[in-house]
Design a protein around this motif. Structure first.
Motif, PDB file in Angstrom:
ATOM      1  N   LEU A 139       0.845  -1.193   0.000  1.00 40.81           N
ATOM      2  CA  LEU A 139       0.000   0.000   0.000  1.00 40.81           C
ATOM      3  C   LEU A 139       0.882   1.247   0.000  1.00 40.81           C
ATOM      4  CD1 LEU A 139      -3.086   0.501   0.071  1.00 40.81           C
ATOM      5  CD2 LEU A 139      -2.851   0.967   2.511  1.00 40.81           C
ATOM      6  N   SER A 140       0.445   2.271  -0.708  1.00 38.59           N
ATOM      7  CA  SER A 140       1.235   3.500  -0.821  1.00 38.59           C
ATOM      8  C   SER A 140       0.307   4.703  -0.810  1.00 38.59           C
ATOM      9  CB  SER A 140       2.052   3.487  -2.118  1.00 38.59           C
ATOM     10  OG  SER A 140       1.189   3.576  -3.243  1.00 38.59           O
ATOM     11  N   ILE A 141       0.890   5.887  -0.904  1.00 34.44           N
ATOM     12  CA  ILE A 141       0.095   7.115  -0.861  1.00 34.44           C
ATOM     13  C   ILE A 141      -0.718   7.327  -2.136  1.00 34.44           C
ATOM     14  CG2 ILE A 141       1.563   8.273   0.820  1.00 34.44           C
ATOM     15  CD1 ILE A 141       2.932   9.731  -1.456  1.00 34.44           C
ATOM     16  N   THR A 142      -0.473   6.529  -3.163  1.00 41.79           N
ATOM     17  CA  THR A 142      -1.328   6.554  -4.350  1.00 41.79           C
ATOM     18  C   THR A 142      -2.305   5.388  -4.345  1.00 41.79           C
ATOM     19  OG1 THR A 142       0.403   5.395  -5.600  1.00 41.79           O
ATOM     20  CG2 THR A 142       0.326   7.787  -5.793  1.00 41.79           C
ATOM     21  N   LEU A 196      -3.163  13.453   0.466  1.00 41.10           N
ATOM     22  CA  LEU A 196      -3.690  12.366   1.288  1.00 41.10           C
ATOM     23  C   LEU A 196      -4.070  12.859   2.678  1.00 41.10           C
ATOM     24  CD1 LEU A 196      -4.203   9.442   2.172  1.00 41.10           C
ATOM     25  CD2 LEU A 196      -1.739   9.181   2.479  1.00 41.10           C
ATOM     26  N   ILE A 197      -3.184  13.596   3.316  1.00 39.20           N
ATOM     27  CA  ILE A 197      -3.454  14.094   4.661  1.00 39.20           C
ATOM     28  C   ILE A 197      -4.646  15.046   4.654  1.00 39.20           C
ATOM     29  CG2 ILE A 197      -2.540  15.502   6.547  1.00 39.20           C
ATOM     30  CD1 ILE A 197       0.228  14.368   5.860  1.00 39.20           C
ATOM     31  N   LYS A 198      -4.712  15.876   3.650  1.00 38.27           N
ATOM     32  CA  LYS A 198      -5.834  16.819   3.550  1.00 38.27           C
ATOM     33  C   LYS A 198      -7.156  16.069   3.432  1.00 38.27           C
ATOM     34  CE  LYS A 198      -5.129  20.403   1.044  1.00 38.27           C
ATOM     35  NZ  LYS A 198      -4.942  21.281  -0.147  1.00 38.27           N
ATOM     36  N   LEU A 203     -12.315  14.111   5.948  1.00 38.03           N
ATOM     37  CA  LEU A 203     -13.225  13.014   6.260  1.00 38.03           C
ATOM     38  C   LEU A 203     -13.314  12.723   7.753  1.00 38.03           C
ATOM     39  CD1 LEU A 203     -12.349  10.505   3.397  1.00 38.03           C
ATOM     40  CD2 LEU A 203     -14.444  11.842   3.649  1.00 38.03           C
ATOM     41  N   GLN A 204     -12.267  13.047   8.486  1.00 34.21           N
ATOM     42  CA  GLN A 204     -12.209  12.755   9.920  1.00 34.21           C
ATOM     43  C   GLN A 204     -11.811  14.026  10.692  1.00 34.21           C
ATOM     44  OE1 GLN A 204     -12.780   9.646  11.416  1.00 34.21           O
ATOM     45  NE2 GLN A 204     -13.322   8.726   9.456  1.00 34.21           N
ATOM     46  N   PRO A 205     -12.652  15.053  10.686  1.00 34.20           N
ATOM     47  CA  PRO A 205     -12.285  16.339  11.286  1.00 34.20           C
ATOM     48  C   PRO A 205     -12.126  16.301  12.807  1.00 34.20           C
ATOM     49  CG  PRO A 205     -14.597  16.339  10.655  1.00 34.20           C
ATOM     50  CD  PRO A 205     -14.006  15.094  10.081  1.00 34.20           C
ATOM     51  N   GLU A 246       3.088  21.931   7.049  1.00 33.06           N
ATOM     52  CA  GLU A 246       2.181  22.674   6.173  1.00 33.06           C
ATOM     53  C   GLU A 246       0.727  22.285   6.411  1.00 33.06           C
ATOM     54  OE1 GLU A 246       3.631  21.681   2.330  1.00 33.06           O
ATOM     55  OE2 GLU A 246       5.272  23.162   2.368  1.00 33.06           O
ATOM     56  N   GLN A 247       0.477  21.015   6.719  1.00 32.92           N
ATOM     57  CA  GLN A 247      -0.885  20.522   6.917  1.00 32.92           C
ATOM     58  C   GLN A 247      -1.328  20.592   8.372  1.00 32.92           C
ATOM     59  OE1 GLN A 247      -3.218  19.625   4.724  1.00 32.92           O
ATOM     60  NE2 GLN A 247      -1.848  20.168   3.051  1.00 32.92           N
ATOM     61  N   ASN A 248      -0.434  21.008   9.251  1.00 33.37           N
ATOM     62  CA  ASN A 248      -0.752  21.172  10.669  1.00 33.37           C
ATOM     63  C   ASN A 248      -1.261  19.875  11.299  1.00 33.37           C
ATOM     64  OD1 ASN A 248      -0.983  22.683  13.069  1.00 33.37           O
ATOM     65  ND2 ASN A 248      -3.179  22.939  12.727  1.00 33.37           N
ATOM     66  N   VAL A 249      -0.463  18.816  11.131  1.00 34.54           N
ATOM     67  CA  VAL A 249      -0.745  17.540  11.782  1.00 34.54           C
ATOM     68  C   VAL A 249       0.493  17.126  12.576  1.00 34.54           C
ATOM     69  CG1 VAL A 249      -2.431  16.765  10.075  1.00 34.54           C
ATOM     70  CG2 VAL A 249      -0.002  16.257   9.731  1.00 34.54           C
ATOM     71  N   VAL A 250       0.344  16.127  13.426  1.00 28.51           N
ATOM     72  CA  VAL A 250       1.421  15.712  14.322  1.00 28.51           C
ATOM     73  C   VAL A 250       2.440  14.852  13.569  1.00 28.51           C
ATOM     74  CG1 VAL A 250       2.026  14.470  16.410  1.00 28.51           C
ATOM     75  CG2 VAL A 250      -0.118  15.769  16.308  1.00 28.51           C
TER      76      VAL A 250
END
Length: 296
Positions: A139-142, A196-198, A203-205, A246-250
């Motif tokens: 599995l990959s980011i695509t 992907l992160i966005k 979907l999971q706010p 940039e996406q403000n995630v951990v």
């Protein structure tokens, strides 16, 4: 001797047929050659069967202990087009603060792990019965947008991005990168990971999004491998960290908890130099227990 007009006429007719058939064959051969030339041997797309096989393996990713080479073409950028999102990015972007202390098993009751075969091994060796995961070898980011790996009760399978619309989670752990180490274009890796992160945030706010960096490779494997080596790991981890900022995630530096003093995965931590064994999956879990965040 008088001419045999009947025989002469038949000869001419036969000659015309031969010429006509010859012209048709030549035109067919020229057309076939043109198609083959422009498909396989044109200047902009020279074909080589070995390179084509390598391109396909590189494009779709693999985390086998053996591989045939680098991805030779730019990876496609998968745009999210499934369903209706649950929040705007303004609502999904939140500030995180580090929690104090070590969490117990119950912390992972509403957590989801997403990843490749490294995450599969982690799930197998974690010894926690409450862990949920959408993970698969290769599995990959695509491929997360296309591989149907999540089983439903009726026996059907759906993609991870479709499954994220069905059930809500409070924590989501994402780990990708080892299958992408052969990507030759850094900008597309960052763009796809960011996308992907966005999508996950949309979907999971309500979930805290954790992105685990790429675990290092053992020194013996790294020294002889043109793809799975720690120079690539460090380069891709720098890109992942930038995307997280940039996406403000951990951004979770799992690699630091598992690396030895040289920055490599210890030789006794893995059989193939890539996937962690039981002991080091335990160290991995302990790092996650001690590095949790909450919304500010």
């Amino acid at each position: 001797m008088p001419l045999d007009y009947k025989r002469s006429y038949k000869t001419r007719v036969k000659r015309r047929k031969i010429i006509t058939i010859s012209i048709i064959v030549i035109v067919f051969l020229l057309a076939s050659f043109s198609i083959i030339y422009f498909r396989f041997w044109s200047k902009d797309n020279q074909w080589n069967p070995i390179e084509e096989l390598r391109r396909q393996i590189g494009q779709y990713g693999n985390d086998q202990t053996e591989h045939l080479g680098l991805a030779l073409q730019r990876q496609p950028i998968h745009l999210y087009t499934i369903g209706t999102v649950r929040a705007t990015l303004g609502k999904a972007d939140k500030e995180y603060v580090l929690s104090e202390g070590r969490v117990d098993d119950s912390y992972f009751d509403d957590a989801l792990f997403i990843g490749d075969s490294r995450t599969e091994g982690f799930m197998l060796y974690s010894n926690l019965s409450n862990l949920q995961a959408y993970c698969s070898k290769g599995l990959s980011i695509t491929r997360i947008y296309s591989d149907e790996i999540v089983p439903l009760e009726d026996g059907r399978k759906i993609t991870v991005m479709e499954a994220l619309q069905v059930q809500k989670y409070k924590k989501i752990y994402i780990m990708f990168g080892v299958n992408e180490l052969g990507w030759p274009y850094d900008d597309l890796f960052q763009e796809q990971y960011s996308k992907l992160i966005k999508d996950v945030k949309l979907l999971q706010p309500e979930a805290v999004i954790y992105v685990e960096n790429i675990i290092p490779i053992s020194a013996s494997r790294s020294e002889k491998d043109t793809i799975y080596n720690n120079d690539n790991v460090n380069r891709f981890n720098a890109m992942i960290k930038t995307v997280c900022e940039e996406q403000n995630v951990v951004y979770l530096d799992v690699a630091s908890a598992l690396a030895d003093e040289t920055g490599a995965l210890p030789e006794n931590a893995s059989v193939d130099g890539i996937h962690c064994n039981v002991e080091y999956c335990g160290i991995w879990m302990e790092y996650l227990r001690n590095n949790t965040y909450v919304f500010n």
